[in-house]
Design a protein around this motif. Structure first.
Motif, PDB file in Angstrom:
ATOM      1  N   ASP A 207       0.808  -1.220   0.000  1.00 20.57           N
ATOM      2  CA  ASP A 207       0.000   0.000   0.000  1.00 20.57           C
ATOM      3  C   ASP A 207       0.840   1.269   0.000  1.00 20.57           C
ATOM      4  N   ILE A 208       2.042   1.196  -0.543  1.00 23.76           N
ATOM      5  CA  ILE A 208       2.920   2.369  -0.520  1.00 23.76           C
ATOM      6  C   ILE A 208       2.298   3.550  -1.262  1.00 23.76           C
ATOM      7  N   GLY A 209       1.372   3.277  -2.146  1.00 20.65           N
ATOM      8  CA  GLY A 209       0.691   4.342  -2.887  1.00 20.65           C
ATOM      9  C   GLY A 209      -0.115   5.281  -2.013  1.00 20.65           C
ATOM     10  N   LYS A 210      -0.359   4.904  -0.766  1.00 16.05           N
ATOM     11  CA  LYS A 210      -1.097   5.769   0.153  1.00 16.05           C
ATOM     12  C   LYS A 210      -0.266   6.957   0.639  1.00 16.05           C
ATOM     13  N   LEU A 211       1.038   6.911   0.396  1.00 14.44           N
ATOM     14  CA  LEU A 211       1.910   7.986   0.863  1.00 14.44           C
ATOM     15  C   LEU A 211       1.817   9.168  -0.098  1.00 14.44           C
ATOM     16  N   LYS A 212       0.755   9.925   0.026  1.00 15.29           N
ATOM     17  CA  LYS A 212       0.445  11.005  -0.914  1.00 15.29           C
ATOM     18  C   LYS A 212       1.440  12.153  -0.871  1.00 15.29           C
ATOM     19  N   THR A 213       2.200  12.285   0.222  1.00 13.70           N
ATOM     20  CA  THR A 213       3.152  13.396   0.340  1.00 13.70           C
ATOM     21  C   THR A 213       4.578  12.982  -0.005  1.00 13.70           C
ATOM     22  N   LEU A 214       4.819  11.698  -0.287  1.00 16.83           N
ATOM     23  CA  LEU A 214       6.175  11.200  -0.526  1.00 16.83           C
ATOM     24  C   LEU A 214       6.767  11.823  -1.784  1.00 16.83           C
ATOM     25  N   GLU A 215       7.958  12.427  -1.637  1.00 18.36           N
ATOM     26  CA  GLU A 215       8.611  13.114  -2.742  1.00 18.36           C
ATOM     27  C   GLU A 215       9.853  12.394  -3.254  1.00 18.36           C
ATOM     28  N   LYS A 216      10.532  11.648  -2.365  1.00 22.61           N
ATOM     29  CA  LYS A 216      11.795  11.036  -2.778  1.00 22.61           C
ATOM     30  C   LYS A 216      11.982   9.675  -2.118  1.00 22.61           C
ATOM     31  N   ILE A 217      12.462   8.704  -2.903  1.00 18.39           N
ATOM     32  CA  ILE A 217      12.833   7.378  -2.392  1.00 18.39           C
ATOM     33  C   ILE A 217      14.260   7.078  -2.836  1.00 18.39           C
ATOM     34  N   ASP A 218      15.100   6.697  -1.897  1.00 22.77           N
ATOM     35  CA  ASP A 218      16.457   6.242  -2.207  1.00 22.77           C
ATOM     36  C   ASP A 218      16.534   4.766  -1.834  1.00 22.77           C
ATOM     37  N   MET A 219      16.713   3.911  -2.841  1.00 24.92           N
ATOM     38  CA  MET A 219      16.755   2.461  -2.598  1.00 24.92           C
ATOM     39  C   MET A 219      17.939   1.820  -3.310  1.00 24.92           C
ATOM     40  N   ARG A 220      19.047   2.519  -3.342  1.00 29.22           N
ATOM     41  CA  ARG A 220      20.254   1.962  -3.934  1.00 29.22           C
ATOM     42  C   ARG A 220      20.727   0.737  -3.154  1.00 29.22           C
ATOM     43  N   GLU A 221      21.237  -0.229  -3.894  1.00 27.26           N
ATOM     44  CA  GLU A 221      21.777  -1.460  -3.310  1.00 27.26           C
ATOM     45  C   GLU A 221      20.757  -2.182  -2.441  1.00 27.26           C
ATOM     46  N   CYS A 222      19.501  -2.083  -2.852  1.00 25.40           N
ATOM     47  CA  CYS A 222      18.437  -2.921  -2.305  1.00 25.40           C
ATOM     48  C   CYS A 222      18.059  -3.924  -3.394  1.00 25.40           C
ATOM     49  N   TYR A 223      17.730  -5.124  -2.999  1.00 24.68           N
ATOM     50  CA  TYR A 223      17.437  -6.160  -3.986  1.00 24.68           C
ATOM     51  C   TYR A 223      15.933  -6.345  -4.127  1.00 24.68           C
ATOM     52  N   ILE A 224      15.262  -5.223  -4.371  1.00 23.94           N
ATOM     53  CA  ILE A 224      13.817  -5.201  -4.573  1.00 23.94           C
ATOM     54  C   ILE A 224      13.544  -5.303  -6.074  1.00 23.94           C
ATOM     55  N   SER A 225      12.802  -6.320  -6.468  1.00 22.93           N
ATOM     56  CA  SER A 225      12.601  -6.536  -7.903  1.00 22.93           C
ATOM     57  C   SER A 225      11.125  -6.630  -8.288  1.00 22.93           C
ATOM     58  N   ARG A 227       7.295  -5.288  -8.774  1.00 20.72           N
ATOM     59  CA  ARG A 227       6.505  -4.063  -8.946  1.00 20.72           C
ATOM     60  C   ARG A 227       5.412  -3.992  -7.866  1.00 20.72           C
ATOM     61  N   VAL A 228       5.103  -2.779  -7.451  1.00 19.05           N
ATOM     62  CA  VAL A 228       4.012  -2.549  -6.510  1.00 19.05           C
ATOM     63  C   VAL A 228       2.961  -1.725  -7.239  1.00 19.05           C
ATOM     64  N   LYS A 229       1.798  -2.308  -7.478  1.00 19.54           N
ATOM     65  CA  LYS A 229       0.770  -1.663  -8.297  1.00 19.54           C
ATOM     66  C   LYS A 229       0.346  -0.310  -7.745  1.00 19.54           C
ATOM     67  N   SER A 230       0.252  -0.212  -6.429  1.00 17.83           N
ATOM     68  CA  SER A 230      -0.264   1.028  -5.847  1.00 17.83           C
ATOM     69  C   SER A 230       0.693   2.200  -6.005  1.00 17.83           C
ATOM     70  N   ALA A 231       1.959   1.940  -6.399  1.00 17.69           N
ATOM     71  CA  ALA A 231       2.953   3.004  -6.508  1.00 17.69           C
ATOM     72  C   ALA A 231       2.565   4.061  -7.533  1.00 17.69           C
ATOM     73  N   VAL A 232       1.691   3.723  -8.476  1.00 12.95           N
ATOM     74  CA  VAL A 232       1.256   4.709  -9.473  1.00 12.95           C
ATOM     75  C   VAL A 232       0.441   5.829  -8.840  1.00 12.95           C
ATOM     76  N   SER A 233       0.039   5.646  -7.589  1.00  7.41           N
ATOM     77  CA  SER A 233      -0.743   6.667  -6.879  1.00  7.41           C
ATOM     78  C   SER A 233       0.132   7.623  -6.077  1.00  7.41           C
ATOM     79  N   LEU A 234       1.457   7.479  -6.194  1.00  9.98           N
ATOM     80  CA  LEU A 234       2.364   8.369  -5.468  1.00  9.98           C
ATOM     81  C   LEU A 234       2.445   9.706  -6.200  1.00  9.98           C
ATOM     82  N   GLU A 235       1.430  10.509  -6.051  1.00 11.63           N
ATOM     83  CA  GLU A 235       1.248  11.716  -6.853  1.00 11.63           C
ATOM     84  C   GLU A 235       2.276  12.802  -6.595  1.00 11.63           C
ATOM     85  N   SER A 236       2.924  12.792  -5.414  1.00 15.94           N
ATOM     86  CA  SER A 236       3.920  13.821  -5.093  1.00 15.94           C
ATOM     87  C   SER A 236       5.345  13.364  -5.382  1.00 15.94           C
ATOM     88  N   LEU A 237       5.526  12.105  -5.785  1.00 16.13           N
ATOM     89  CA  LEU A 237       6.861  11.547  -5.977  1.00 16.13           C
ATOM     90  C   LEU A 237       7.564  12.234  -7.143  1.00 16.13           C
TER      91      LEU A 237
END
Length: 276
Positions: A207-225, A227-237
């Protein structure tokens, strides 16, 4: 310095607002004149020795009613359950290369009552930090929580959503941290999330898409592969930093969110040798 050493120093600094104590020792008695520095706003205690120092006479902190910033470096953090006087005006606290010694997880410790106005908490290179107390989530004034280079941190409190003022959450280089709690998606003010070098983390909350105020994500050297469907709702990213080989999970989000920049970086190192 011990009690006898300080007896030769009869000093008084009634107007001092900043004090830096810089020493090299495995034991250190805080100077008696500290208790009379009633205007003190900033206190920095740095041990340049090889191992964390045990501090004595922490009880005099009760007289530092105007203290706003506290920096402790390479010392043993005192047991918080012995602290009965709240530090009402403390806004910023940094614990660097310290031994936490279970100070945060003692039964009955309510860190929100000890630090009622804390807005910025930094914990860096504290190698015995395993978990955070659930009472930290009652710190309604906490604006920035930075936990970095803590190799034993395994989980975060479940009720993080109660941190209503939190704008920055940095969890850099915590290799034992496997997941973010789902409750993180309920943070109403979060703007910056840093999970870089959390090498055991394999997914983002659904449900990360609920974070309506999120502007920046740093995920370097994370092994996340995945997709999260709700991420398209991150309108402030507006900015995502990730490794090139996982940039594809943001392709759909980049098309859906105007102004989003995905910065794909080369990995700094490889763990392929572990499979050989």
């Amino acid at each position: 310095m011990d009690d006898m050493d300080w007896s030769d120093f009869d000093m008084d600094f009634p107007k001092a607002e900043v004090l830096l104590l810089n020493f090299s020792s495995d034991k250190y008695v805080l100077p008696p004149f500290l208790s009379k520095m009633t205007r003190l706003k900033v206190l920095v205690i740095i041990n340049n020795g090889m191992s964390p120092a045990i501090l004595r006479d922490f009880s005099m902190f009760a007289n530092l009613s105007k203290l706003r910033s506290l920096w402790l470096e390479r010392v043993h953090v005192p047991e918080l359950y012995n602290t009965t006087i709240p530090m009402k005006h403390l806004h910023k606290m940094s614990l660097i290369l310290c031994k936490i010694n279970n100070s945060f997880d003692q039964t009955g410790v309510d860190v929100s009552s000890i630090f009622p106005k804390l807005g910025d908490l930094t914990i860096d290179h504290c190698d015995d930090l395993v978990t955070l107390p659930s009472s930290i989530c009652k710190m309604t004034s906490l604006n920035s929580l930075s936990i970095t280079n803590c190799p034993r941190l395994g989980e975060l409190p479940k009720n993080l959503s109660k941190l209503l003022a939190l704008e920055l959450l940095r969890l850099y280089a915590c290799p034992e941290l496997k997941a973010l709690p789902d409750e993180i998606c309920e943070l109403p003010q979060l703007k910056y999330l840093d999970i870089s070098q959390c090498v055991s983390m394999s997914c983002l909350p659904e449900d990360i898409g609920k974070l309506k105020t999120l502007e920046k994500i740093d995920m370097r050297e994370c092994y996340i592969s995945g997709r999260v469907k709700s991420a398209v709702s991150l309108e402030s990213l507006r900015h995502v930093i990730c490794d090139k080989d996982v940039a594809f999970i943001w392709e759909e989000v980049e098309r859906a969110v105007p102004g989003l920049k995905v910065e794909a970086a080369e990995k700094c190192f490889s763990l392929d040798w572990l499979d050989e």
